[in-house]
Design a protein around this motif. Structure first.
Motif, PDB file in Angstrom:
ATOM      1  N   ASP A  23       0.876  -1.176   0.000  1.00 43.87           N
ATOM      2  CA  ASP A  23       0.000   0.000   0.000  1.00 43.87           C
ATOM      3  C   ASP A  23       0.913   1.226   0.000  1.00 43.87           C
ATOM      4  O   ASP A  23       1.707   1.403   0.919  1.00 43.87           O
ATOM      5  CB  ASP A  23      -0.870  -0.029   1.266  1.00 43.87           C
ATOM      6  N   ARG A  25      -0.078   4.456  -0.025  1.00 43.91           N
ATOM      7  CA  ARG A  25      -0.722   5.676   0.483  1.00 43.91           C
ATOM      8  C   ARG A  25       0.059   6.208   1.678  1.00 43.91           C
ATOM      9  O   ARG A  25       0.902   5.524   2.248  1.00 43.91           O
ATOM     10  CB  ARG A  25      -2.166   5.376   0.904  1.00 43.91           C
ATOM     11  N   PHE A  30      -3.542   5.047   5.456  1.00 43.33           N
ATOM     12  CA  PHE A  30      -3.439   3.623   5.764  1.00 43.33           C
ATOM     13  C   PHE A  30      -4.083   3.326   7.122  1.00 43.33           C
ATOM     14  O   PHE A  30      -4.794   2.337   7.276  1.00 43.33           O
ATOM     15  CB  PHE A  30      -1.964   3.213   5.753  1.00 43.33           C
ATOM     16  N   ASN A  34      -7.341   0.100   5.822  1.00 42.24           N
ATOM     17  CA  ASN A  34      -6.356  -0.687   5.078  1.00 42.24           C
ATOM     18  C   ASN A  34      -6.841  -2.108   4.876  1.00 42.24           C
ATOM     19  O   ASN A  34      -7.723  -2.579   5.562  1.00 42.24           O
ATOM     20  CB  ASN A  34      -4.982  -0.633   5.754  1.00 42.24           C
ATOM     21  N   ASN A  39       2.638  -1.102   4.388  1.00 40.74           N
ATOM     22  CA  ASN A  39       2.534   0.320   4.025  1.00 40.74           C
ATOM     23  C   ASN A  39       3.911   0.950   3.860  1.00 40.74           C
ATOM     24  O   ASN A  39       4.680   1.030   4.810  1.00 40.74           O
ATOM     25  CB  ASN A  39       1.724   1.066   5.095  1.00 40.74           C
ATOM     26  N   ILE A  92      -8.279   1.507  -3.435  1.00 41.08           N
ATOM     27  CA  ILE A  92      -9.145   1.123  -2.322  1.00 41.08           C
ATOM     28  C   ILE A  92     -10.562   1.687  -2.509  1.00 41.08           C
ATOM     29  O   ILE A  92     -11.537   1.102  -2.040  1.00 41.08           O
ATOM     30  CB  ILE A  92      -8.529   1.524  -0.955  1.00 41.08           C
TER      31      ILE A  92
END
Length: 98
Positions: A23, A25, A30, A34, A39, A92
């Protein structure tokens, strides 16, 4: 490698499949929501690429809020020799809209 749809991602997560999930972001995004990915915010990726080295020849699925940052992360990782990076178009937002 071709991108992965949110439907395919959801199916694989529901089955409990093992793959490296990233991820990109920001940390606050997050923390709010999530999907269980690792992350590493996009801006930190060049400095933290060492954390991903062991996955260089394995599938890495990258997502963000809408698919733009993860698309950039995919291009960056591919430029560093990562061979199996897949973006999640729609991110997402699309996943949660399923």
């Amino acid at each position: 490698m071709e991108d992965i749809t949110v439907s395919e991602l959801k199916e694989r997560l529901d089955k409990g499949e093992k793959f490296h999930f990233l991820d990109v972001r920001e940390e606050w995004e997050f923390e709010e929501d999530n999907l269980g990915a690792n992350n590493i915010p996009l801006g930190e990726l060049p400095h933290r690429i060492g954390e991903l080295e062991k996955f260089k020849d394995e599938e890495i699925i990258v997502h963000c809020r809408s698919g733009a940052r993860s698309g950039n992360a995919k291009k960056f990782l591919e430029s560093k020799g990562f061979s199996q990076v897949r973006n999640v178009p729609g991110g997402i937002l699309a996943y949660r809209a399923l």
